[in-house]
Every structure is written in C-alpha cells, then in structure tokens.
Design a protein around this motif. Structure first.
Motif, PDB file in Angstrom:
ATOM      1  N   UNK A   1      10.656  -3.453  -7.178  1.00 52.84           N
ATOM      2  CA  UNK A   1      10.061  -4.442  -6.261  1.00 52.84           C
ATOM      3  C   UNK A   1       9.505  -3.702  -5.049  1.00 52.84           C
ATOM      4  N   UNK A   2       8.377  -3.030  -5.212  1.00 52.50           N
ATOM      5  CA  UNK A   2       7.803  -2.271  -4.093  1.00 52.50           C
ATOM      6  C   UNK A   2       7.103  -3.192  -3.103  1.00 52.50           C
ATOM      7  N   UNK A   3       6.959  -2.715  -1.878  1.00 54.21           N
ATOM      8  CA  UNK A   3       6.376  -3.566  -0.848  1.00 54.21           C
ATOM      9  C   UNK A   3       5.913  -2.721   0.327  1.00 54.21           C
ATOM     10  N   UNK A   4       5.458  -3.400   1.373  1.00 59.13           N
ATOM     11  CA  UNK A   4       5.110  -2.756   2.636  1.00 59.13           C
ATOM     12  C   UNK A   4       3.679  -2.273   2.709  1.00 59.13           C
ATOM     13  N   UNK A   5       3.122  -2.340   3.885  1.00 60.28           N
ATOM     14  CA  UNK A   5       1.733  -1.930   4.077  1.00 60.28           C
ATOM     15  C   UNK A   5       0.757  -2.959   3.536  1.00 60.28           C
ATOM     16  N   UNK A   6       1.190  -4.221   3.451  1.00 66.07           N
ATOM     17  CA  UNK A   6       0.312  -5.273   2.952  1.00 66.07           C
ATOM     18  C   UNK A   6      -0.721  -5.653   4.008  1.00 66.07           C
TER      19      UNK A   6
ATOM     20  N   UNK B   1       0.845  -1.194   0.000  1.00 64.92           N
ATOM     21  CA  UNK B   1       0.000   0.000   0.000  1.00 64.92           C
ATOM     22  C   UNK B   1       0.879   1.242   0.000  1.00 64.92           C
ATOM     23  N   UNK B   2       0.259   2.408   0.098  1.00 66.55           N
ATOM     24  CA  UNK B   2       0.943   3.678  -0.107  1.00 66.55           C
ATOM     25  C   UNK B   2       1.983   4.005   0.964  1.00 66.55           C
ATOM     26  N   UNK B   3       1.883   3.406   2.141  1.00 67.46           N
ATOM     27  CA  UNK B   3       2.838   3.720   3.198  1.00 67.46           C
ATOM     28  C   UNK B   3       4.057   2.829   3.226  1.00 67.46           C
ATOM     29  N   UNK B   4       4.207   1.983   2.198  1.00 65.58           N
ATOM     30  CA  UNK B   4       5.315   1.039   2.148  1.00 65.58           C
ATOM     31  C   UNK B   4       6.583   1.629   1.567  1.00 65.58           C
ATOM     32  N   UNK B   5       7.368   0.778   0.920  1.00 64.44           N
ATOM     33  CA  UNK B   5       8.691   1.183   0.450  1.00 64.44           C
ATOM     34  C   UNK B   5       8.872   0.819  -1.023  1.00 64.44           C
ATOM     35  N   UNK B   6       9.709   1.606  -1.682  1.00 68.20           N
ATOM     36  CA  UNK B   6       9.967   1.406  -3.105  1.00 68.20           C
ATOM     37  C   UNK B   6      11.461   1.469  -3.374  1.00 68.20           C
TER      38      UNK B   6
END
Length: 626
Positions: free
Chosen positions: A447-452, A74-79
């Motif tokens: 490989x974006x991630x975080x806020x799953x 989601x938007x608060x994760x990391x890229x």
C-alpha cells in the motif's frame, strides 16, 4: 404461462449463481497475477512477468509505474509491504516509511501556529522511502536488475498519455502548485493559458524524473562493470539516491522551498525488514504490519468479533452493522492513543492490545441496543503483566463531544456533503495498492503512498515530496507514542493484509482510503470468511464506515480531526428497515453509492491450482492474470 413457469424454476435454481454476479469480471490465472490502481501500471507488472520475473520483481515495476503517474503517489513517498516467501513459508514485513527530518519538533510546528503538521508543501515531508524500499525488496527477494524493473516507468517518464484523473487534479490544484517553482515547471505544461495543466490523453513528459531514474540505473550498471554482485550493484543505485548527487539536489530543492530535510537525514535513513503482527481468526492466520501503521486495528477488531455470531446476524443486517461498527470504534480508540513507531520510545503495549483476553474485555463493553458515544482507549497493560504509565494522561483527555455541531465528513473524504465528482476524486487520491503472485508461490501486498497531487517537487529531481508528517500529533494527550520528533516514523494509515489458511496463502489484499482502509479490509475479509463470497464479490460488496475516530489526515486544527461519534456512512442501497433500526440505536446516517476505496485482492484456489483476482468497481484499479 409455461414460459413464466420455466423462468421461475430457472431463477430459483440459479439464484445463488446470479447473486454472485459482479460489475467487473473475476480475473483468473495459473502462472501469475498483477493488480494495482492503474491499468497501465498493471501492464508494467505483466511485462515483467512475461520476461520471467517473480512477483517481487513485478510488484517493484508496478510500484515504479504508479509513482510515475503522480495522481495517487509519487517517488518521494513511502512504501510498506507484506511478502510471503515460499522458500521459508513465512510472511515478512517491509518498513520503508520515511522519518521526520532534523528540525521537525513540536516546538517548531507550534511556533507556526499548527495543532498538527501541515497537509502540503515542504514542511509536510518525511524523508523519501519508496526508492529505498523498492531497491531493498528487489535486492533481497527479486531476481531482476533495477534497469529491468524500472524500464516501464522510465518509458513512461519519457512520455505517456496522461489519464484524465491526474490531469484534472493538476488543473484543480494549480494555484497551490504554482507556488512551488519545480512543481509548476513539471505540471503546468500550458502556463498562462486558460487550462494550464495537461489535457487528458496528452503526452506527459517528465525530463527531470527520467534523469533521476537514469542516474540510479547508471550507478547499478557501473557497479556491475566493476564486478560487483547484483545486490551490491543495487545498493550503488540506492546510495546515489540517498547519499550522492540525487540526494544533494533533493535537499537543495527542499531547503530552497522551506523544507527541513538534510543530507544527514537521507544518509541515516534505511528501510527495515521486520516481523509482521498476526492473530488467528477461526483457523485463518491474519498478518498485518506493526503498530507504526494502523494495521493492528484489523487484528484487534477480529479478536473482538470472534466473540459474536456474525454469520447468524446476517450480512449487513442492523445487528451486524452495529456490532462491527462498535468493534471498529473500540479498536480505533486504541489506535488513536497507543500506536506509534516501535523503534522509538515510549514502547507501545502491542502484546496486550492483541491479547484475546483483552479483546473479550473490550467485547463486553458493546451495548447491543445503542451506539456508545463515549468509547475510549482501553487499558491493555495488565494483559502483558504491566502497569499503565498513562492512566493520568487518559484521565486528562476530554474534548467535549457536542452532538449539535457534528459533521460526519472529514475534509479528505466528504461523502455526499460535496458534489459526487469531488468526493470520488478525494476518495481515490493519495494512495494505491499493489497485489502480485506467481506460480512459485511468492505473494506481495503493498500500500504505497505519499507525494500525491498537489505535490511539491524537490528541486530538479522530478521527485515529489511526501505529505506524511501530517499523521504525527503535537499533543501527547492525543497519543504519547506518536508525537513528532526527528528520526521518528509517523503512525500511518497504510495497511496491506495477508491471510494464510492451513499454512498456505489464502488471500492477499489491500485498499486505499486513509482511515477507512482497515474498515474496508475488515469487512472484505468477513465477506469471504463468514459469508462465503468470491473474492470479486467481496471487493464490490456494500460496506459502511465509521468516523468515530481521530482523523490521521487533513487539517491543521484539532477541530479538523476530532471524532464524530455515531456518524455512519452507509451504501445508498441499504434497506429502509435497517436504516430505521440504526437510527433508533442513535446513529446519524449518511449515504453514498461508494462506501469503500478500491480493494484489490488475490485468492488462492489450492484445489485447482489457480489464482483468482478481485478488483472492486470503486476506482480505476484493475489487473491482469495469466
């Protein structure tokens, strides 16, 4: 008999062609290619390409769309991204990983009884990196406005038909979700009913997120009206998220739920453009992100494997599997102890770790007839002319390896130890990958991630917070370079790849799957480089996983993360003779129909001037080419 003879002749003549058959068709294009973890998000990328955007614009649109769909990020994760710039003919790296907030200290987490920071909730959150990373990439290498690239995501936030995967994740984790008031408000659309989460196909509306995205676009438009440049206008949107009213609400909502992030944390954080790390493998230049990711593991493994005749061993023979498994174990042992944030002390011995001579030393440790359960970190310092300051720390390690109590499966990737649908859900979630390329030569791998899911939303922003704090350690004997501290980036698993041949893009690839990412990408690359598979065949080909490493995700106790030496996950179609030989070598075998996260990749056919897109059959991932 005549028909049978003709059939046999046909089979012999066309056996190589038949061997290349895949479950998904190859994607072809000569103008552009857009591939990601969600078909709807790939459509967002295609929309941007059709409007004249370049690969960076399209990648940003796909990133925004996947973040809006929640399940895997989601938007608060990391890229983080690798970008090939056709103007300079160089690969650059984008580091948009958030940092540990103020108050995130070893003493703080240990006072709460943790051996690692928590998996979920406000205390799992680093500062959000994705909004800043998206704007940074767009401003420096894109051509469009934020309003243009966010348009598909904003349309989705106003209401889109939610996929079963995301909807079912919300329902499955609803008891935890309901402990966070802002998550409950967004995800529990049928609160009090038997099924409280949305149903598959239901129009899922995110009013708070739409308002946040609108605020960013409004800041950009207001700056443009004042005569500001495109880049300054984009930075106005950036500032509104990290320093303005969005930041204020994010911090308020985080603190209300027990989080540590402050306004100063958000204002001080910035994305970084950095030089990627690279090695050459048999004429192919391989690029990865720096050692704040696990990316150098792939480089180290290739350096080791360069000392063996892999092609002569045969694809997925017992000897091949054993050799690659050992190379991965040696590389991951170094990752577990030596990788960390290069922008904070102590500084990692990355030059030594990537030395070809060091790789030869490590390769010499591989025993040809059995698995080595005692593989540990090496000493790369002499290979950069230094003395190792951590030799005593290495000697002090010594978690007992009890082979009678091993269970191969980590909590976030349980293989055939849980029902198939639960395993697949866990393997798919948590990260996605984005691949984009255009006829001008721009190539992007993310490989974006975080806020799953299950995500904790920060106030009325509609923004889910990262869970990446769990990748820090609290004990320096595990890794002195990755001990949690305010302002520090955790060593993450997120790891896009780019490969150049003769100075031109050869393949761009990424995959989701935690600690298995560079295991899967290593084997994918070898499938193409050593066994001449097409990009689609290489994404689908059976591979194997090792769990002889310290887990980066899942569980707050040391016992949750310990290595499981000798445990190997094989494809269910592995030949019986290979299974028997591996067991003789001391391996403990586990099986699954799926032994990789979904790999997405683009191959560059310079002979014909075309792009070939590959997207494996292991997930919902797919793409569009033109």
């Amino acid at each position: 008999m005549k028909k049978l003879a003709l059939f046999l002749v046909f089979s012999i003549l066309f056996r190589p062609l038949m061997a290349q058959q895949t479950q998904k068709p190859m994607l072809y294009g000569n103008s552009w290619m857009a591939i990601t973890g969600k078909p709807m998000a790939a459509t967002a990328g295609s929309m941007i390409f059709q409007q004249g955007g370049n690969a960076v614009d399209a990648a940003c649109a796909m990133l925004a769309a996947t973040c809006t769909m929640w399940d895997t990020l989601s938007w608060g994760g990391e890229t983080q991204a690798l970008i090939y710039n056709p103007k300079t003919k160089k690969v650059i790296a984008i580091n948009a990983m958030g940092v540990a907030p103020s108050g995130a200290t070893v003493a703080f987490f240990k006072s709460k009884g943790y051996n690692f920071p928590p998996e979920y909730g406000p205390l799992a959150a680093t500062t959000p990196g994705t909004p800043g990373g998206l704007i940074f990439m767009l401003s420096k290498y894109g051509t469009m406005s934020l309003e243009q690239v966010l348009a598909p995501a904003m349309h989705m936030a106003s209401g889109y038909a939610i996929e079963a995967q995301a909807a079912n994740s919300m329902e499955r984790d609803k008891e935890l979700i309901k402990t966070w008031p802002y998550s409950k408000k967004v995800f529990m659309t049928h609160l009090g009913e038997k099924r409280e989460a949305p149903e598959a196909g239901e129009i899922f509306v995110q009013k708070d997120l739409l308002a946040t995205l609108n605020k960013m676009v409004e800041a950009e438009k207001a700056a443009l009206k004042k005569g500001k440049s495109r880049e300054d206008a984009l930075m106005a949107a950036y500032d509104r998220f990290y320093k303005g009213d969005i930041a204020q609400e994010f911090v308020r909502g985080s603190k209300e739920q027990g989080g540590l992030i402050t306004m100063e944390d958000l204002a001080k954080w910035k994305p970084i453009e950095e030089a990627p790390l690279s090695i050459n493998y048999k004429g192919i230049d391989v690029y990865k992100l720096q050692q704040w990711t696990q990316g150098p593991v792939l480089l180290q493994a290739l350096n080791i494997l360069e000392n063996f005749d892999l092609k002569g061993m045969g694809y997925n023979s017992s000897k091949y599997i054993h050799t690659v498994y050992q190379a991965m174990n040696l590389s991951f042992a170094d990752r577990d102890f030596y990788y960390g944030d290069p922008n904070q002390t102590p500084y990692e011995p990355i030059k030594g770790l990537l030395s070809k001579d060091y790789a030869k030393q490590r390769a010499s440790l591989i025993q040809s007839e059995k698995n080595d359960v005692h593989i540990g970190p090496g000493d790369p310092y002499p290979f950069e002319g230094k003395k190792n300051p951590y030799l005593n720390l290495l000697k002090s390690r010594g978690f007992e390896i009890d082979t009678t109590k091993r269970n191969f499966a980590p909590k976030h990737d349980l293989g055939n130890y849980t029902p198939k649908e639960v395993y697949e859900d866990r393997l798919w979630r948590g990260t996605t990958s984005i691949e984009a390329a255009d006829k001008e030569g721009w190539v992007v791998s993310v490989t974006p991630s975080g806020g799953w899911l299950p995500a904790c939303i920060a106030g009325n922003t509609g923004v889910g917070m990262s869970q990446r704090m769990q990748s820090f350690v609290l004990d320096s004997t595990l890794n002195p370079f990755n001990v949690v501290a305010p302002g520090k980036r955790p060593r993450v698993t997120l790891s896009p790849s780019m490969f150049l041949k003769d100075g031109k893009p050869f393949v761009s690839a990424a995959v989701q799957g935690g600690d298995t990412q560079d295991q899967n990408l290593l084997q994918f690359f070898l499938n193409m480089a050593e066994f001449n598979m097409t990009v689609q065949k290489a994404t689908e080909a059976a591979n194997f996983n090792t769990n002889q490493l310290w887990l980066s995700l899942g569980g707050t106790k040391t016992s949750d993360r310990e290595p499981k030496p000798g445990q190997i996950l094989l494809n269910t179609n592995t030949k019986e003779a290979v299974k028997a030989e591996l067991q003789k070598m001391g391996y403990i075998l586990s099986f699954s129909e799926r032994t990789s996260g979904p790999i997405n990749a683009i191959y560059f056919d310079w002979k014909h001037g075309s792009l070939w897109g590959g997207s494996s059959n292991h997930g919902e991932d797919y793409g569009i080419g033109w």
